[in-house]
Scaffold this active site. Structure first.
Site, PDB file in Angstrom:
ATOM      1  N   TRP A 116     -66.983  24.454-100.783  1.00 23.97           N
ATOM      2  CA  TRP A 116     -67.248  23.079-101.224  1.00 23.97           C
ATOM      3  C   TRP A 116     -68.098  23.133-102.493  1.00 23.97           C
ATOM      4  O   TRP A 116     -69.012  23.952-102.603  1.00 23.97           O
ATOM      5  CB  TRP A 116     -67.996  22.318-100.127  1.00 23.97           C
ATOM      6  CG  TRP A 116     -68.216  20.879-100.489  1.00 23.97           C
ATOM      7  CD1 TRP A 116     -67.345  19.858-100.287  1.00 23.97           C
ATOM      8  CD2 TRP A 116     -69.368  20.312-101.119  1.00 23.97           C
ATOM      9  NE1 TRP A 116     -67.885  18.686-100.760  1.00 23.97           N
ATOM     10  CE2 TRP A 116     -69.116  18.934-101.276  1.00 23.97           C
ATOM     11  CE3 TRP A 116     -70.568  20.826-101.583  1.00 23.97           C
ATOM     12  CZ2 TRP A 116     -70.037  18.054-101.861  1.00 23.97           C
ATOM     13  CZ3 TRP A 116     -71.491  19.962-102.177  1.00 23.97           C
ATOM     14  CH2 TRP A 116     -71.222  18.588-102.304  1.00 23.97           C
ATOM     15  N   GLN A 123     -60.175  15.787-100.448  1.00 23.08           N
ATOM     16  CA  GLN A 123     -61.252  16.407-101.221  1.00 23.08           C
ATOM     17  C   GLN A 123     -60.870  17.861-101.470  1.00 23.08           C
ATOM     18  O   GLN A 123     -60.672  18.626-100.515  1.00 23.08           O
ATOM     19  CB  GLN A 123     -62.563  16.326-100.428  1.00 23.08           C
ATOM     20  CG  GLN A 123     -63.103  14.915-100.275  1.00 23.08           C
ATOM     21  CD  GLN A 123     -63.761  14.445-101.556  1.00 23.08           C
ATOM     22  OE1 GLN A 123     -64.899  14.760-101.824  1.00 23.08           O
ATOM     23  NE2 GLN A 123     -63.032  13.695-102.374  1.00 23.08           N
ATOM     24  N   ARG A 146     -71.309   5.710-101.274  1.00 18.42           N
ATOM     25  CA  ARG A 146     -70.009   6.377-101.437  1.00 18.42           C
ATOM     26  C   ARG A 146     -68.921   5.959-100.450  1.00 18.42           C
ATOM     27  O   ARG A 146     -69.151   5.233 -99.515  1.00 18.42           O
ATOM     28  CB  ARG A 146     -70.189   7.885-101.346  1.00 18.42           C
ATOM     29  CG  ARG A 146     -70.764   8.394-100.050  1.00 18.42           C
ATOM     30  CD  ARG A 146     -70.950   9.899-100.213  1.00 18.42           C
ATOM     31  NE  ARG A 146     -71.474  10.557 -99.039  1.00 18.42           N
ATOM     32  CZ  ARG A 146     -72.762  10.657 -98.766  1.00 18.42           C
ATOM     33  NH1 ARG A 146     -73.655  10.093 -99.539  1.00 18.42           N
ATOM     34  NH2 ARG A 146     -73.155  11.304 -97.693  1.00 18.42           N
ATOM     35  N   ASP A 147     -67.737   6.509-100.735  1.00 22.95           N
ATOM     36  CA  ASP A 147     -66.565   6.450 -99.869  1.00 22.95           C
ATOM     37  C   ASP A 147     -65.984   5.043 -99.737  1.00 22.95           C
ATOM     38  O   ASP A 147     -65.863   4.509 -98.625  1.00 22.95           O
ATOM     39  CB  ASP A 147     -66.899   7.041 -98.480  1.00 22.95           C
ATOM     40  CG  ASP A 147     -67.552   8.409 -98.569  1.00 22.95           C
ATOM     41  OD1 ASP A 147     -67.342   9.096 -99.586  1.00 22.95           O
ATOM     42  OD2 ASP A 147     -68.287   8.801 -97.635  1.00 22.95           O
ATOM     43  N   SER A 177     -64.966  11.013-101.878  1.00 23.47           N
ATOM     44  CA  SER A 177     -63.970  10.359-101.022  1.00 23.47           C
ATOM     45  C   SER A 177     -63.736   8.886-101.337  1.00 23.47           C
ATOM     46  O   SER A 177     -64.601   8.212-101.899  1.00 23.47           O
ATOM     47  CB  SER A 177     -64.383  10.503 -99.566  1.00 23.47           C
ATOM     48  OG  SER A 177     -64.166  11.835 -99.188  1.00 23.47           O
ATOM     49  N   ASN A 234     -61.815  19.109 -97.910  1.00 23.81           N
ATOM     50  CA  ASN A 234     -62.487  18.391 -96.808  1.00 23.81           C
ATOM     51  C   ASN A 234     -61.829  17.040 -96.594  1.00 23.81           C
ATOM     52  O   ASN A 234     -60.608  17.022 -96.355  1.00 23.81           O
ATOM     53  CB  ASN A 234     -64.023  18.391 -96.913  1.00 23.81           C
ATOM     54  CG  ASN A 234     -64.638  17.895 -98.188  1.00 23.81           C
ATOM     55  OD1 ASN A 234     -64.506  18.530 -99.212  1.00 23.81           O
ATOM     56  ND2 ASN A 234     -65.338  16.790 -98.147  1.00 23.81           N
ATOM     57  N   ASP A 235     -62.536  15.938 -96.646  1.00 29.35           N
ATOM     58  CA  ASP A 235     -62.022  14.659 -96.146  1.00 29.35           C
ATOM     59  C   ASP A 235     -60.619  14.279 -96.638  1.00 29.35           C
ATOM     60  O   ASP A 235     -60.315  14.470 -97.817  1.00 29.35           O
ATOM     61  CB  ASP A 235     -62.911  13.500 -96.613  1.00 29.35           C
ATOM     62  CG  ASP A 235     -64.380  13.761 -96.461  1.00 29.35           C
ATOM     63  OD1 ASP A 235     -64.749  14.732 -95.799  1.00 29.35           O
ATOM     64  OD2 ASP A 235     -65.163  12.977 -97.018  1.00 29.35           O
TER      65      ASP A 235
END
Ligand code: FRU
Length: 473
Positions: free
Chosen positions: A77, A69, A181-182, A116, A52-53
């Protein structure tokens, strides 16, 4: 996205575990096949597993690093994600390397997924991680349930050592599954320190600052955005003296304003950068030497049945702040490197698109780049049909695959750019004032058609190129 809930664990035992070991591996010995029927031809996909990201985007020593990811063990996932890793010298041809960041061990045999985050250089060695001649590449990510962690590499990103004091920002104790997050980290030139933005669910984007990447101080909150923040300065209409900042989230909602290293102050927004159905979690590269601000997004929810991989990235774009009739807006267009993949190019200039006549009869391909400047004249609709799916312009609206966006005529004309790959369709209107990124259902029909309805239209210019595969054969 499903979020499995992890209890939040803290304590010194725990931090000790995090200090253990680095992540190092040789370049991936797995031979790439890249010849599967649903493998995109000029968009990045991992050799295998779920993706993903995009994460950790940083340019160093002639290489664009793309982390992502990754579930290397399956095509779904999972919470316990790794950071996959690929490098490219031209944003076109990618070499996949072994996964760079792995889930961290937690008490009770569980692991903290590597979610992420961002990548950046520390040439001034403010973090004290330099061990040799190379500038350290540092990455920041969210270890689920633990908090924001960092790791560094002194060998051009071939191996990473997690910082012994991780997490540098522990998870707030009341977070259960919807982790803060991130982390997006930048060196703020004007302020002379690092800044970090993280997404805090139900709150917005929290900004922190640090002199050394290790100690972080809360500075401010910008309310309302969700997941994968990015923020960066851009010159308005290319004029360096008119610099403004952009702050966006995963859904490509963005604000334009000022950031002083402490707080982001919006001057306008929110706007939406990409109106397609599958554009998500875009991030931008740090340290690109020619000054371009380049982004890449995850093309969320494409379908890849039977493939060893799942999901694809969008094509990298150059971002600009431009003054449009409606005001200053963020625009994006495919990076110009794409031209190097063109072959079998056909060109038209000043042609008439006659009512119901297909100007592109006989032209087909699974990977194509179409560029057109069209004047509707008496036509009430213009349609570019790609693999059977219409990209339609009518009554000032552009539509494709269920997505729509207003596209005003510019001096009686529209400009279109359409990138077609086996499983994706990226539509750009008026030099990126509008963009729509969508997954394209696979089809045995590889044809193209350009038609006008209701009257004749003028083709001011039209270029159709086939696009060479970027994968080794
Ligand atoms: C966005 C996201 C991020 C998170 C990651 C987990 O797609 O939910 O917020 O870090 O995916 O894979």
């Amino acid at each position: 996205m499903r979020f499995l809930s992890h209890p939040v664990l803290r304590g010194t035992f725990f931090f000790g575990l995090l200090a253990a070991g680095g992540f190092a591996m040789a370049d991936n010995p797995v031979p790439a096949r890249y010849d599967e029927p649903l493998r995109p031809q000029f968009h990045f996909t991992p050799q295998k597993g779920w993706m993903n990201d995009p994460n950790g985007l940083v340019f160093y020593g002639g290489e664009y690093h793309l982390f992502f990811q990754h579930n290397p063990n399956g095509t779904d996932w999972v919470n316990e994600l790794h950071w996959g890793h690929a490098v490219s010298r031209d944003l076109l041809h990618w070499k996949e390397l072994p996964d760079a960041i792995h889930p961290l061990p937690m008490p009770g045999g569980r692991v903290a997924g590597a979610w992420s985050g961002s990548g950046f250089l520390d040439p001034g060695n403010t973090g004290g991680f330099r061990t040799g001649a190379e500038s350290p590449i540092v990455v920041a990510w969210t270890a689920t349930g633990l908090g924001q962690c960092i790791a560094y590499s002194s060998d051009r990103g071939r191996s990473f050592t997690p910082f012994s004091g991780n997490p540098v920002l522990p998870m707030a104790p009341d977070r259960h599954g919807d982790w803060d997050r991130d982390p997006k980290v930048y060196w703020n030139e004007d302020a002379g320190y690092w800044t970090m933005a993280i997404s805090v669910t139900h709150k917005g984007v929290d900004f922190y600052s640090s002199p050394d990447l290790q100690h972080w101080t809360y500075r401010s909150t910008f309310p309302g955005l969700f997941e994968c923040p990015d923020y960066f300065p851009l010159a308005v209409d290319g004029k360096e003296k008119r610099r403004k900042w952009v702050l966006w989230d995963a859904s490509s909602r963005y604000y334009i304003g000022q950031f002083d290293g402490v707080r982001f102050t919006a001057e306008s927004g929110p706007f939406v950068l990409d109106r397609g159905r599958n554009y998500y979690a875009a991030q931008t590269w740090n340290g690109v030497p020619d000054g371009r601000r380049i982004s890449i997004a995850w093309m969320r929810d494409g379908k890849f049945p039977g493939m060893p991989f799942n999901q694809q990235m969008g094509f990298p774009s150059t971002l600009r702040l431009r003054t449009l009739p409606e005001g200053i807006r963020l625009t994006k267009m495919p990076v110009s490197e794409l031209d190097k993949l063109h072959f079998d190019t056909r060109r038209w200039r000043g042609a008439t698109l006659k009512l119901e006549e297909n100007l592109l009869r006989g032209i087909s391909g699974d990977a194509l780049d179409v560029q057109a400047e069209l004047e509707p004249e008496t036509a009430t609709a213009l349609e570019l049909r790609v693999h059977g799916e219409p990209v339609r312009f009518t009554k000032g609206t552009l539509s494709a695959l269920g997505a729509t966006a207003p596209l005003p005529l510019d001096h009686g004309r529209i400009r279109l750019r359409v990138l077609v790959d086996r499983t994706s369709l990226e539509v750009y209107g008026n030099d990126g004032a509008v963009s729509m990124t969508s997954a394209l259902p696979p089809s045995p029909d590889n044809s193209l058609a350009l038609t006008a309805a209701g009257g004749d239209a003028k083709v001011v210019s039209l270029t159709v190129s086939r696009v060479r595969s970027v994968w080794p054969r």
